[in-house]
Design a protein around this motif. Sequence first.
Motif, PDB file in Angstrom:
ATOM      1  N   ASN A 704       0.829  -1.200   0.000  1.00  0.00           N
ATOM      2  CA  ASN A 704       0.000   0.000   0.000  1.00  0.00           C
ATOM      3  C   ASN A 704       0.871   1.260   0.000  1.00  0.00           C
ATOM      4  O   ASN A 704       2.025   1.246   0.455  1.00  0.00           O
ATOM      5  CB  ASN A 704      -0.928   0.011   1.213  1.00  0.00           C
ATOM      6  N   PHE A 705       0.298   2.353  -0.511  1.00  0.00           N
ATOM      7  CA  PHE A 705       1.027   3.619  -0.549  1.00  0.00           C
ATOM      8  C   PHE A 705       0.047   4.761  -0.273  1.00  0.00           C
ATOM      9  O   PHE A 705      -1.043   4.792  -0.857  1.00  0.00           O
ATOM     10  CB  PHE A 705       1.691   3.815  -1.912  1.00  0.00           C
ATOM     11  N   PRO A 706       0.361   5.672   0.589  1.00  0.00           N
ATOM     12  CA  PRO A 706       1.567   5.677   1.426  1.00  0.00           C
ATOM     13  C   PRO A 706       1.481   4.668   2.568  1.00  0.00           C
ATOM     14  O   PRO A 706       0.404   4.224   2.937  1.00  0.00           O
ATOM     15  CB  PRO A 706       1.585   7.103   1.954  1.00  0.00           C
ATOM     16  N   ASN A 707       2.629   4.380   3.149  1.00  0.00           N
ATOM     17  CA  ASN A 707       2.719   3.471   4.282  1.00  0.00           C
ATOM     18  C   ASN A 707       3.955   3.842   5.103  1.00  0.00           C
ATOM     19  O   ASN A 707       5.063   3.803   4.564  1.00  0.00           O
ATOM     20  CB  ASN A 707       2.830   2.028   3.806  1.00  0.00           C
ATOM     21  N   PHE A 709       0.350   5.374   6.965  1.00  0.00           N
ATOM     22  CA  PHE A 709      -0.643   6.272   6.388  1.00  0.00           C
ATOM     23  C   PHE A 709      -1.551   6.828   7.482  1.00  0.00           C
ATOM     24  O   PHE A 709      -1.655   6.264   8.578  1.00  0.00           O
ATOM     25  CB  PHE A 709      -1.488   5.549   5.331  1.00  0.00           C
ATOM     26  N   THR A 712      -5.760   7.643   5.030  1.00  0.00           N
ATOM     27  CA  THR A 712      -6.131   7.021   3.748  1.00  0.00           C
ATOM     28  C   THR A 712      -4.893   6.483   3.042  1.00  0.00           C
ATOM     29  O   THR A 712      -3.827   7.116   3.063  1.00  0.00           O
ATOM     30  CB  THR A 712      -6.838   8.047   2.846  1.00  0.00           C
ATOM     31  N   THR A 713      -5.074   5.318   2.398  1.00  0.00           N
ATOM     32  CA  THR A 713      -3.992   4.739   1.615  1.00  0.00           C
ATOM     33  C   THR A 713      -4.574   4.013   0.410  1.00  0.00           C
ATOM     34  O   THR A 713      -5.774   3.694   0.393  1.00  0.00           O
ATOM     35  CB  THR A 713      -3.148   3.771   2.469  1.00  0.00           C
ATOM     36  N   ASN A 714      -3.754   3.752  -0.585  1.00  0.00           N
ATOM     37  CA  ASN A 714      -4.191   3.050  -1.794  1.00  0.00           C
ATOM     38  C   ASN A 714      -3.532   1.677  -1.872  1.00  0.00           C
ATOM     39  O   ASN A 714      -2.347   1.526  -1.555  1.00  0.00           O
ATOM     40  CB  ASN A 714      -3.834   3.864  -3.047  1.00  0.00           C
ATOM     41  N   GLU A 753      -9.105   2.114  -2.569  1.00  0.00           N
ATOM     42  CA  GLU A 753      -8.734   3.014  -1.474  1.00  0.00           C
ATOM     43  C   GLU A 753      -9.215   2.456  -0.147  1.00  0.00           C
ATOM     44  O   GLU A 753     -10.311   1.903  -0.054  1.00  0.00           O
ATOM     45  CB  GLU A 753      -9.342   4.397  -1.709  1.00  0.00           C
ATOM     46  N   LYS A 755      -9.765   3.569   3.908  1.00  0.00           N
ATOM     47  CA  LYS A 755      -9.830   4.676   4.871  1.00  0.00           C
ATOM     48  C   LYS A 755      -9.878   4.109   6.282  1.00  0.00           C
ATOM     49  O   LYS A 755     -10.727   3.277   6.599  1.00  0.00           O
ATOM     50  CB  LYS A 755     -11.054   5.550   4.615  1.00  0.00           C
ATOM     51  N   MET A 779       0.336  -3.369   6.679  1.00  0.00           N
ATOM     52  CA  MET A 779       0.381  -1.905   6.580  1.00  0.00           C
ATOM     53  C   MET A 779       0.244  -1.303   7.976  1.00  0.00           C
ATOM     54  O   MET A 779      -0.219  -1.972   8.916  1.00  0.00           O
ATOM     55  CB  MET A 779      -0.748  -1.392   5.672  1.00  0.00           C
TER      56      MET A 779
END
Length: 783
Positions: A704-707, A709, A712-714, A753, A755, A779
Motif C-alpha cells: 500500500n502507498f503511502p505506508n 498512512f 487514507t492509503t491506496n 482506497e 480509509k 500496513m
Amino acid sequence: MKFIKYIAFLIIVLVFSNSTNKIIAQTNLAEPTLKILDVCGIEVPFQNNKPLPTFEMQNRSRYNLAGEWRRQRVPRPWPDEATSAATFILRDQAGISLIESKSDNRFKLDYDDSNWETRNIPFPDNNFNEYPVRPDFYQDLVWYRKSFVVNDPSIANLTVRLNFLSVNYMADVWVNGVWVGYHEGGYTPFSFDITQFLNTGGNNVIAVRVDNPAWGTTKYSIPNIPSDWYNYTGIIHDVYLEFVNPVSIVRSDITPLDINGEIKTKIVFQNMKLTSANISVSVQVFDLNCDEANIGKEDIWNMLGQESVLIGQKEFSSYMDFGSVCAFETDLKIMNPRLWTHKNPNLYVMKVTLYDGSIITDEYYTQFGIRTVKTVGSKFLFNDRLMYLPGVARHEDHPDYGRSLPREQILADMKIVKSLNAKLLRTAHYPNHYYTYLIADRLGISTKEEIPVFWFNDSESWRIQNEVRQIHKQMFREMVYKDYNRPSVIIWSLSNECKDITGRLAFNEMMTKDHADNYEDGRLITQSAAADSPGASDPTIAPLDLASWTIYFGIFYGKNGAYYGPSFNFLRDAKAAFPNKPILCTEYGYWSSEDGSTADKQGTVFSDMMNVFKIFALTNVDGSENKAFGSLMSAVWWTVFDWYRMDNPGGFQSMGLYSMQRAAKPIANSLSATYLPYYNQDGILVGIEKEDESIPLEYDLEQNFPNPFNPTTNINYNLPKGGLVKIEVFDILGNKIRTLINSYQDPGFHKIEFKGDDLSSGIYFYVLSINGKSFTKKMMLLK
C-alpha cells in the motif's frame, strides 16, 4: 404421523403442478449426495458419506456386473400428476419406507423375478427398432435385479464398492434387500460402500429402481424440458464391484501449474479397519507407453515406461484412526517434462504406493499430462501459445447402442474425430463415458465438457435449482472430479442456450466461486449462450473465462439464409462487448435432411460461416497472429454424427458430418480440408513483448502507498485472470475489520482506497483472495 406427512407432501406437489410460482419446502425433496468437506485442511469430495473414489480402472479385484439382468417396467405407483413425489421424495427413513411400500417387494432378497424379461446391461431400457426408426419413448419407472455369487475367501476382509458409471435418471439401490442409497442425474458416476451388506460366501441380489420422469412433466429434473437429444432410460454405463484394501488410496487429483513440469497433487486415503494405521506414502511418475497396439487399454499399470525425475515432497506419513480419512497435498516438479499437445499427446502415469507399517496395502495409478490453458485479455493460450482450435461436437449416441456404446465403438468414433483435423471436441450437452476422455488424452483431442442444464428459459427453473435443490451444482462437481486428471479436458461448461438472465448469472457466479474455492484445476469455465438471446452484450458472461455462444443466424433466427452478415456483425459486437475475453462459438451447422436433400445447403452454411470465422480467428490460415480482429479461439461444427432426438417426428437429427451408421457425408471432406491448416499450426509462443500491456502476467498484491498512512492509503493489485475478488482487512489479532471488495473483476491492473478514520493506530493486514489463491501484505496506520 409419517403417513399424514407424505399425504401432505403429495397435495403440495399437486398444487405445484398447477402453479409454478411455488416451490415445495426443501425438507421434502431428495438432497444432493455429494458434498465437499475439509480433511486435514484440504477440500475432499464425499459421496454417500464416503470419500468419492476414482472411476479410473485400478489394479484391484473387480467383479463385472455386466451381462444378463432381470428387468420389469412397472406402472408408476403415484398418480401421473404427482410425478415429482414419486421421483424426488426425500430419502429419509419415512421416504425410503414409502418407496418400499409401493414396490410390491421387488427390492427383497427372496422376491421371485423369474417371470421378468431379461436385458443385457449396460444398455438402455428403451426398445430399439431398425435404423432409422428411433427407439420407443419409454420415460418412466423400471426395476432391475441381478443375482450373483461371490465365493472368494481372499476378498472376505476387503472393502467393497458398488460402482455405477451412469444410470438415468434417479436410481435407488438395494443389496440383499437392504437399501444402500440413491443418486440423481443420468450422466455422472456414483459409488456405494456395500461391505456390510454383501455376502462374500454365497448368493447376492442387487435391485435397482430407476425412475426417469418424462422431460416436460416436472421442473425438478435436469434437463426439465423436451431437449435436443434422446432421453434414454436405465442402467446406461458400466456397473461393477471393486474390492479394496481397508487401508487404501481413494483418489489423486493432479493440476498442472505451468509448462515447466510443476504440478499440484492432492491424495486422499481412508482407513476402514477396526484399528488404527500408521501409513506412509511414496509417489512416482512414469512415462505412459502408448501406441496403436494398446491405445484402447485401461490397465495403465502394465503400460509404464521410463520413470521421471521428480523433485519435491514425494513421501508422506501419518497416523490414522480407524474409520478415518486423510489427505495429503504436495507440489512436485517433473524434470524435463514432455508436454501434452494435439500432435504429440505425451502422457504420464502417477503411481502412489501406500504402506500400513511395512506392508504395502494399495497401489494407485492415474493417467495425466502436462498442459496449461489460460486467457490473457482476448487471447487464448494453450501451453503459453496463442492458438485457434478448429472444433466439432459429438453426441453419445448410436443406432445399435444408444448411449451405451462399447469401448471399441467409442475408440472408433474418436479416431474419426481425429481424422477431421479437429483440435477441440465438445461432448454435447452432458458428460460422456469416462473412457471417451481417456481416449481423447491419447489421441490428442482437447475437449469441452458440459452439464445438462439445457434450455432453462424461465426463472422458476433456476430458482428451484439455485435456491432449493442445487442438483446442477452436484452435477458439475461430479463431472469435474470424474475427469480431473484428463489433460484433454480444457473447458468446463455450465449450461446451454438458457434464456433467463438473472438465474443464469447467479449460477455462473456460484460455480466459478465454488470451482476457485474448492477444486481449482487450471481449466477454463464457460457456458453456451444463444446468440439471439439476449445478444452480444450478455451480462451472464462477466464471471466466466470465455464468452461463448451458439450461432445460428439465418437458420433458427434472423432472415432465412442470411448467415454471413449477421454472424459477422454479432462477432464484431461480441468482441466490443468483451474486449478482455476470448470468444468461443460452441455451435454452428446445418442439417443434410434424412433423405440428403439439403446436403448442398449444409455445405453452403459451412463455407459462409468459415469465411466469418477466419476474420476473427486468433491466428490466420498461414499461422500468423490475427492482430486486426483476432478474438475467436474456436468454432465447433454441430456435430460429427447424426443422433436420435426426442422432439423430431422424423426420428433423428441430420446435422452430422456422418450418418448415425458412421457413413461420411460430402461435408466431412470439406471440413477436414478446411481445418487442416489450423490443425498443422503449433501456435505462437507468447512472450512479454507479445502480451496486451493492459493485462499483467501474474497475480500481484502490491504494498500500500503511502505506508505508514493517516487515514487514507491506496492498494494496487494485478490480476492476469478474471474472477471473484475479495480483499479483507484484519487487525493484528486476526479479527476482520472490513471487506473492501467482494465481487467479480476482469483481468488487469486494479486499485482500491482504504480509509482508517475510525481505527486506532497499529499494524493491519490486507488479504487478496481470488481463484483459490491468497496474498497478504502488512500496513501501518499512524495517527
